[in-house]
Design a protein around this motif. Structure first.
Motif, PDB file in Angstrom:
ATOM      1  N   ALA A 180       0.828  -1.206   0.000  1.00  0.00           N
ATOM      2  CA  ALA A 180       0.000   0.000   0.000  1.00  0.00           C
ATOM      3  C   ALA A 180       0.863   1.257   0.000  1.00  0.00           C
ATOM      4  CB  ALA A 180      -0.929  -0.022   1.210  1.00  0.00           C
ATOM      5  N   ALA A 181       1.937   1.258   0.804  1.00  0.00           N
ATOM      6  CA  ALA A 181       2.795   2.439   0.888  1.00  0.00           C
ATOM      7  C   ALA A 181       3.487   2.719  -0.439  1.00  0.00           C
ATOM      8  CB  ALA A 181       3.833   2.256   1.992  1.00  0.00           C
ATOM      9  N   ALA A 454      12.727  -7.387   7.812  1.00  0.00           N
ATOM     10  CA  ALA A 454      11.808  -6.923   6.775  1.00  0.00           C
ATOM     11  C   ALA A 454      12.272  -5.603   6.167  1.00  0.00           C
ATOM     12  CB  ALA A 454      10.401  -6.768   7.358  1.00  0.00           C
ATOM     13  N   ALA A 455      12.811  -4.701   6.986  1.00  0.00           N
ATOM     14  CA  ALA A 455      13.275  -3.410   6.475  1.00  0.00           C
ATOM     15  C   ALA A 455      14.405  -3.588   5.466  1.00  0.00           C
ATOM     16  CB  ALA A 455      13.730  -2.522   7.632  1.00  0.00           C
ATOM     17  N   THR A 456      15.266  -4.565   5.699  1.00  0.00           N
ATOM     18  CA  THR A 456      16.352  -4.841   4.753  1.00  0.00           C
ATOM     19  C   THR A 456      15.787  -5.279   3.414  1.00  0.00           C
ATOM     20  OG1 THR A 456      17.688  -5.564   6.647  1.00  0.00           O
ATOM     21  CG2 THR A 456      18.517  -6.101   4.443  1.00  0.00           C
ATOM     22  N   LEU A 457      14.802  -6.143   3.457  1.00  0.00           N
ATOM     23  CA  LEU A 457      14.168  -6.624   2.229  1.00  0.00           C
ATOM     24  C   LEU A 457      13.443  -5.492   1.512  1.00  0.00           C
ATOM     25  CD1 LEU A 457      12.820  -9.881   3.868  1.00  0.00           C
ATOM     26  CD2 LEU A 457      14.446  -9.856   1.966  1.00  0.00           C
ATOM     27  N   LEU A 458      12.724  -4.675   2.260  1.00  0.00           N
ATOM     28  CA  LEU A 458      11.955  -3.595   1.639  1.00  0.00           C
ATOM     29  C   LEU A 458      12.858  -2.495   1.096  1.00  0.00           C
ATOM     30  CD1 LEU A 458       8.928  -3.280   4.090  1.00  0.00           C
ATOM     31  CD2 LEU A 458       8.992  -4.366   1.836  1.00  0.00           C
ATOM     32  N   GLY A 459      13.979  -2.246   1.760  1.00  0.00           N
ATOM     33  CA  GLY A 459      14.913  -1.264   1.236  1.00  0.00           C
ATOM     34  C   GLY A 459      15.445  -1.667  -0.123  1.00  0.00           C
ATOM     35  N   ALA A 463      11.629   0.603  -1.380  1.00  0.00           N
ATOM     36  CA  ALA A 463      10.887   1.441  -0.444  1.00  0.00           C
ATOM     37  C   ALA A 463      11.805   2.502   0.154  1.00  0.00           C
ATOM     38  CB  ALA A 463      10.282   0.596   0.662  1.00  0.00           C
ATOM     39  N   SER A 464      11.310   3.725   0.266  1.00  0.00           N
ATOM     40  CA  SER A 464      12.046   4.793   0.922  1.00  0.00           C
ATOM     41  C   SER A 464      11.994   4.582   2.429  1.00  0.00           C
ATOM     42  CB  SER A 464      11.435   6.141   0.566  1.00  0.00           C
ATOM     43  OG  SER A 464      10.132   6.255   1.128  1.00  0.00           O
ATOM     44  N   ALA A 466      10.741   6.557   4.578  1.00  0.00           N
ATOM     45  CA  ALA A 466       9.405   6.927   5.037  1.00  0.00           C
ATOM     46  C   ALA A 466       8.406   5.805   4.763  1.00  0.00           C
ATOM     47  CB  ALA A 466       8.953   8.217   4.353  1.00  0.00           C
ATOM     48  N   GLN A 467       8.508   5.175   3.600  1.00  0.00           N
ATOM     49  CA  GLN A 467       7.608   4.066   3.279  1.00  0.00           C
ATOM     50  C   GLN A 467       7.880   2.862   4.178  1.00  0.00           C
ATOM     51  OE1 GLN A 467       8.701   3.975  -0.855  1.00  0.00           O
ATOM     52  NE2 GLN A 467       6.781   4.958  -1.515  1.00  0.00           N
ATOM     53  N   ILE A 468       9.153   2.614   4.488  1.00  0.00           N
ATOM     54  CA  ILE A 468       9.491   1.520   5.400  1.00  0.00           C
ATOM     55  C   ILE A 468       8.921   1.792   6.782  1.00  0.00           C
ATOM     56  CG2 ILE A 468      11.407   0.386   6.597  1.00  0.00           C
ATOM     57  CD1 ILE A 468      13.034   0.690   4.020  1.00  0.00           C
ATOM     58  N   ASP A 469       9.008   3.037   7.250  1.00  0.00           N
ATOM     59  CA  ASP A 469       8.454   3.382   8.558  1.00  0.00           C
ATOM     60  C   ASP A 469       6.941   3.179   8.592  1.00  0.00           C
ATOM     61  OD1 ASP A 469      10.924   4.031   9.595  1.00  0.00           O
ATOM     62  OD2 ASP A 469      10.752   6.164   9.114  1.00  0.00           O
ATOM     63  N   THR A 470       6.276   3.453   7.463  1.00  0.00           N
ATOM     64  CA  THR A 470       4.836   3.228   7.380  1.00  0.00           C
ATOM     65  C   THR A 470       4.522   1.736   7.443  1.00  0.00           C
ATOM     66  OG1 THR A 470       4.479   5.237   6.070  1.00  0.00           O
ATOM     67  CG2 THR A 470       2.794   3.524   5.922  1.00  0.00           C
ATOM     68  N   ALA A 471       5.307   0.946   6.743  1.00  0.00           N
ATOM     69  CA  ALA A 471       5.079  -0.501   6.709  1.00  0.00           C
ATOM     70  C   ALA A 471       5.489  -1.171   8.010  1.00  0.00           C
ATOM     71  CB  ALA A 471       5.844  -1.120   5.539  1.00  0.00           C
ATOM     72  N   LEU A 472       6.491  -0.597   8.698  1.00  0.00           N
ATOM     73  CA  LEU A 472       7.063  -1.221   9.896  1.00  0.00           C
ATOM     74  C   LEU A 472       7.146  -0.188  11.020  1.00  0.00           C
ATOM     75  CD1 LEU A 472       9.960  -3.035   8.034  1.00  0.00           C
ATOM     76  CD2 LEU A 472       7.923  -4.154   8.968  1.00  0.00           C
ATOM     77  N   PRO A 473       6.019   0.200  11.596  1.00  0.00           N
ATOM     78  CA  PRO A 473       6.046   1.256  12.611  1.00  0.00           C
ATOM     79  C   PRO A 473       6.888   0.914  13.830  1.00  0.00           C
ATOM     80  CG  PRO A 473       3.884   0.186  12.503  1.00  0.00           C
ATOM     81  CD  PRO A 473       4.662  -0.275  11.312  1.00  0.00           C
ATOM     82  N   GLY A 474       7.079  -0.373  14.113  1.00  0.00           N
ATOM     83  CA  GLY A 474       7.889  -0.760  15.265  1.00  0.00           C
ATOM     84  C   GLY A 474       9.383  -0.613  15.051  1.00  0.00           C
ATOM     85  N   LEU A 475       9.790  -0.316  13.842  1.00  0.00           N
ATOM     86  CA  LEU A 475      11.222  -0.216  13.535  1.00  0.00           C
ATOM     87  C   LEU A 475      11.891   0.922  14.291  1.00  0.00           C
ATOM     88  CD1 LEU A 475      13.499  -1.387  11.736  1.00  0.00           C
ATOM     89  CD2 LEU A 475      12.812   0.248   9.974  1.00  0.00           C
ATOM     90  N   ALA A 476      11.135   1.947  14.632  1.00  0.00           N
ATOM     91  CA  ALA A 476      11.706   3.111  15.320  1.00  0.00           C
ATOM     92  C   ALA A 476      12.382   2.728  16.635  1.00  0.00           C
ATOM     93  CB  ALA A 476      10.611   4.145  15.571  1.00  0.00           C
ATOM     94  N   ALA A 477      11.936   1.637  17.259  1.00  0.00           N
ATOM     95  CA  ALA A 477      12.520   1.224  18.537  1.00  0.00           C
ATOM     96  C   ALA A 477      13.962   0.765  18.404  1.00  0.00           C
ATOM     97  CB  ALA A 477      11.673   0.107  19.146  1.00  0.00           C
ATOM     98  N   PHE A 478      14.432   0.557  17.185  1.00  0.00           N
ATOM     99  CA  PHE A 478      15.797   0.070  16.972  1.00  0.00           C
ATOM    100  C   PHE A 478      16.748   1.172  16.512  1.00  0.00           C
ATOM    101  CE2 PHE A 478      12.877  -3.396  16.838  1.00  0.00           C
ATOM    102  CZ  PHE A 478      13.509  -4.365  17.606  1.00  0.00           C
ATOM    103  N   GLY A 479      16.272   2.409  16.571  1.00  0.00           N
ATOM    104  CA  GLY A 479      17.121   3.554  16.284  1.00  0.00           C
ATOM    105  C   GLY A 479      17.723   3.512  14.906  1.00  0.00           C
TER     106      GLY A 479
END
Length: 487
Positions: A180-181, A454-459, A463-464, A466-479
């Motif tokens: 979707a993102a 998942a972020a590695t795969l989407l990158g 995916a930008s 911002a799009q990765i953050d939308t798809a994976l909102p919990g990623l922010a906890a890993f700095g």
């Protein structure tokens, strides 16, 4: 998952041409996606920036500790001492040159990918809300949002892997949110039923038959069926029913779903029905999968049929539409609590058979993509509920654990290396959740989160951030530690 229906009423027809399902089931399976711009064509083409991600979910909790095994003297000794009757003989391991690990011998189908630098293991991946040490994990109350909900539960951990969340209440999947993102032409395309992975808040995954030769059902009329008046009449009646205006919004939404489902079945029916050696088959795909087709023309395993379907869809992306496509396949049976091995021989038995099915099907898929020049554009990866206990149980099996090893395969993979952090093979050590004697089983605390994986795969997928953050909102906890380097 072979859901073929009987064709006894039409003996002159190929039995694979009829998978009769009612129209409501058809619409539910195909979902309400952005499907109108799918077109059926005969040419094979792909855009210069085409990319495909292919998820292979290993349901039941794969024993990753026997999938990739440490091969150096110290760690192999630790492994063999604790795994006892489940330990793979060191001489049986398939060498992974350049790293001190070996593959399970049943994964011989993936040896060419390793030799070509197109395969990588990712160690100790699991559901994590944030980085956790053992002491931090032990101090958390069960209700803490920082502790993944219902650890060691199949259904909950499957959902958490598919959603990239640590809550089983999350509705949408990380594949669906990423689709979707990115605004992909299609939703996630599944050949393994409707799963949480491809679901968004408003769109279901596009579910296609899992077996080459199957068709969508009663709505799709083959040339033979077009000669049978009742089938033609039924199709005309369905068209008229769902073309008419509906009295309320819910009924209209349902009618729209049906119309979309009918349109997709018309446009993609010819493609998904292509079988090895049949009209429209791609020679390179057939050659890659030849050893997995029996003398009766049927695939010898379910996963082989699924991967063949996906290979066809990738090659025919001018028909499917879009330059970014995400696919979902699955293999069940990894809940190996007992008889994980056969006759005391760890290279045989239930787990070996499952890994052979995985290695052969994924290896054939890799070969097909490589032969067609699509290797760098297609990345396949595994997911699974959780790992298995390091310590075997009394039934020559393993029980539910946490962190696990995953495999990533494709021409863009930075192979010849391992990623993530392999756990310390010490019961009660810093990577084992257990403290008391009864719980010292080797349930490794993950050091890489599903969201980082998942972020590695989407990158790589395009995916930008911002799009990765939308798809994976919990990623922010890993700095800043957002991705690994396997792509």
């Amino acid at each position: 998952m072979n859901r073929k229906a009987s064709s006894k009423a039409l003996p002159a027809m190929n039995r694979r041409q009829w998978l009769v399902r009612n129209s409501a089931a058809l619409a539910g399976a195909l979902g309400v996606g952005a499907l109108a711009n799918l077109t059926l064509g005969t040419r094979r083409a792909w855009a210069g920036d085409y990319k495909a991600l292919v998820c292979v979910f290993l349901y039941g909790g794969n024993d990753g500790l026997n999938m990739v095994v440490p091969n150096d003297a110290t760690r192999y000794g630790q492994y063999a001492a604790v795994r006892r009757g489940l330990a793979l003989p060191q001489a049986s391991l398939l060498p992974m040159s350049g790293i001190n690990y070996g593959l399970h011998p049943a994964l011989a189908g993936l040896a060419p990918a390793w030799a070509s630098g197109d395969l990588a293991p990712v160690f100790n991946v699991g559901t994590l809300a944030r980085p956790l040490t053992k002491s931090q994990f032990r101090a958390l109350p069960e209700s803490s949002p920082d502790k993944p909900a219902n650890l060691f539960s199949h259904s909950d951990q499957q959902i958490e892997w598919e959603t990239g969340s640590t809550s089983p209440l999350t509705r949408s999947g990380w594949g669906g949110r990423a689709s979707a993102a990115l605004g992909t032409v299609n939703p996630v395309i599944s050949v393994a039923g409707s799963t949480r992975f491809g679901l968004t808040e408003s769109v279901s995954p596009l579910v296609l038959p899992d077996t080459p030769g199957d068709v969508f059902g009663a709505y799709v009329l083959t040339p033979e069926a077009q000669q049978y008046a009742p089938f033609v009449a039924r199709k005309d009646a369905l068209n008229a029913l769902y073309a008419s205006g509906q009295d309320n919004d819910l009924a209209e939404a349902y009618a729209t779903a049906q119309r979309n489902a009918f349109a997709v079945s018309e446009r993609l029916g010819g493609l998904v029905a292509v079988e090895p050696g049949g009209a429209g088959a791609v020679a390179a795909i057939d050659a890659a999968f030849a050893s997995l087709v029996g003398s009766d023309g049927e695939f010898t395993t379910g996963l082989a049929g699924q991967m063949y379907q996906i290979a066809k869809l990738i090659v025919a992306n001018a028909t499917v539409g879009g330059n970014k496509q995400m696919f979902f396949a699955s293999l069940d049976g990894f809940d190996t609590h007992g008889n994980q091995v056969a006759g005391g021989a760890p290279t045989t038995g239930n787990h070996a058979n499952l890994l052979r099915e995985l290695g052969d099907a994924l290896g054939a898929f890799y070969t097909a993509m490589h032969t067609l020049g699509l290797g760098p554009d297609v990345t396949a990866f595994t997911q699974s509920d959780f790992g298995r206990t390091f310590v075997p149980n009394n039934s020559l099996g393993t029980d539910h654990a946490w962190g696990n090893t995953q495999l990533v395969v494709g021409g863009a993979v930075n192979g010849g290396a391992s990623y993530g952090t392999f756990p310390q093979l010490v019961l009660g050590g810093p990577d084992d959740v257990g403290v008391d004697n009864w719980e010292l089983q080797g349930r490794w605390i993950p050091t890489t989160a599903v969201s980082q994986y998942a972020a590695t795969l989407l990158g790589w997928f395009g995916a930008s951030d911002a799009q990765i953050d939308t798809a994976l909102p919990g990623l922010a906890a890993f700095g800043s530690n957002r991705r690994l380097a396997f792509l």
